[in-house]
Design a protein around this motif. Structure first.
Motif, short mmCIF file in Angstrom:
data_model
loop_
_atom_site.label_atom_id
_atom_site.label_comp_id
_atom_site.label_asym_id
_atom_site.label_seq_id
_atom_site.Cartn_x
_atom_site.Cartn_y
_atom_site.Cartn_z
N PRO A 1 1.18 2.01 13.52
CA PRO A 1 0.45 3.28 13.54
C PRO A 1 0.03 3.60 12.01
O PRO A 1 0.15 3.10 11.16
N LYS A 2 -0.90 4.49 12.09
CA LYS A 2 -1.92 4.97 10.81
C LYS A 2 -1.27 6.48 10.47
O LYS A 2 -0.81 7.22 11.25
N ALA A 3 -1.50 6.70 9.11
CA ALA A 3 -1.14 7.63 8.46
C ALA A 3 -1.81 8.21 7.57
O ALA A 3 -2.67 7.58 7.13
N PRO A 4 -1.97 9.57 7.28
CA PRO A 4 -2.96 10.01 6.50
C PRO A 4 -2.88 9.35 4.95
O PRO A 4 -1.69 9.35 4.59
N LEU B 1 -9.53 13.16 8.03
CA LEU B 1 -8.70 12.52 6.93
C LEU B 1 -8.84 10.77 6.90
O LEU B 1 -8.92 10.39 7.83
N ASN B 2 -8.54 10.24 5.36
CA ASN B 2 -8.50 9.24 5.40
C ASN B 2 -7.46 8.42 6.04
O ASN B 2 -6.28 8.89 5.44
N MET B 3 -7.52 7.55 7.01
CA MET B 3 -6.22 6.94 7.69
C MET B 3 -5.97 5.81 7.13
O MET B 3 -6.80 4.75 7.18
N ASN B 4 -4.66 5.24 6.62
CA ASN B 4 -4.44 3.82 6.30
C ASN B 4 -3.11 3.65 7.07
O ASN B 4 -2.47 4.46 7.71
N TYR B 5 -2.69 2.36 7.34
CA TYR B 5 -1.82 1.83 8.08
C TYR B 5 -0.26 2.25 7.10
O TYR B 5 -0.37 2.38 5.93
#
Length: 223
Positions: free
Chosen positions: A11-14, A51-55
């Motif tokens: 999943p991705k998170a902010p 928002l910028n989402m990253n793993y």
């Protein structure tokens, strides 16, 4: 069965806001109070800011295991960072830890490396081994099989860097200690006292020729 490195099931998170970005946002909020802002035509449509989402950050690269069925078609049989079966399971960040066997291998590798001729003579050899074990416990599972096929070289390089780091720290501390001893009129360490004497470097060597010698002998001395 074969392994494929992929991030599809992660999943991705902010993205975490750094201190510099948080400070910049506060300054912008302070200075924009006096500014007249125009109405955004998309304000009624977009309610939530993007928002910028990253793993999610993991302890080792994620992967999936596949195997070929009777018709030679790939079939998913397992994945990393996953708890439960493939259909009803869920993502688990801590699911996938170092085994006891791998930890024992790391200890044996550090012990064997510490007995090499260029490391075993130091009095802080135990500290070097401890630093190497700490480094391996942090990056031991981060070996990426898609970039290299030699995990032994990866672990050996980590151990070498740990040993070299402790050596440089101890040398720096020894130089500071010797400087303090010399400033107070005391004898420094044996290493400082014998700098330049280990290879016979006792200073420049000059050769003087006796003018009373024959010219043939003088020419041979000059050559």
């Amino acid at each position: 069965m074969f392994r494929i490195t992929c991030w599809d099931h992660i999943p991705k998170a902010p993205k975490k806001i750094t201190k510099a970005e948080a400070k910049k946002r506060k300054l912008e909020e302070i200075f924009e109070l006096d500014d007249v802002t125009e109405e955004d035509p998309l304000a009624d449509i977009v309610d939530v800011p993007v928002l910028n989402m990253n793993y999610v950050r993991l302890n080792f690269p994620p992967f999936e295991h596949y195997r070929l069925d009777e018709d030679k078609n790939p079939m998913l049989v397992g994945r990393s960072h996953w708890k439960g079966d493939l259909e009803t399971g869920e993502f688990c960040r801590e699911h996938g830890t170092m085994t006891r066997k791998l930890a024992t291998m790391f200890m044996k590798l550090c012990e064997r490396y510490a007995t090499r001729s260029n490391w075993r003579g130091y009095t802080y050899n135990e500290e070097m081994r401890g630093q190497a074990l700490l480094q391996l416990s942090q990056i031991g599972l981060q070996f990426d099989e898609s970039k290299s096929q030699n995990p032994f070289a990866y672990y050996t390089a980590a151990i070498t860097n740990s040993f070299t780091r402790i050596l440089n720290i101890e040398k720096k501390n020894q130089n500071i200690r010797d400087d303090i001893l010399e400033m107070n009129g005391l004898n420094p360490s044996w290493t400082r006292q014998n700098v330049g004497k280990g290879m016979g470097l006792s200073g420049p060597v000059t050769i003087t020729v006796n003018p009373d010698l024959p010219e043939a002998v003088a020419d041979s001395v000059d050559e």
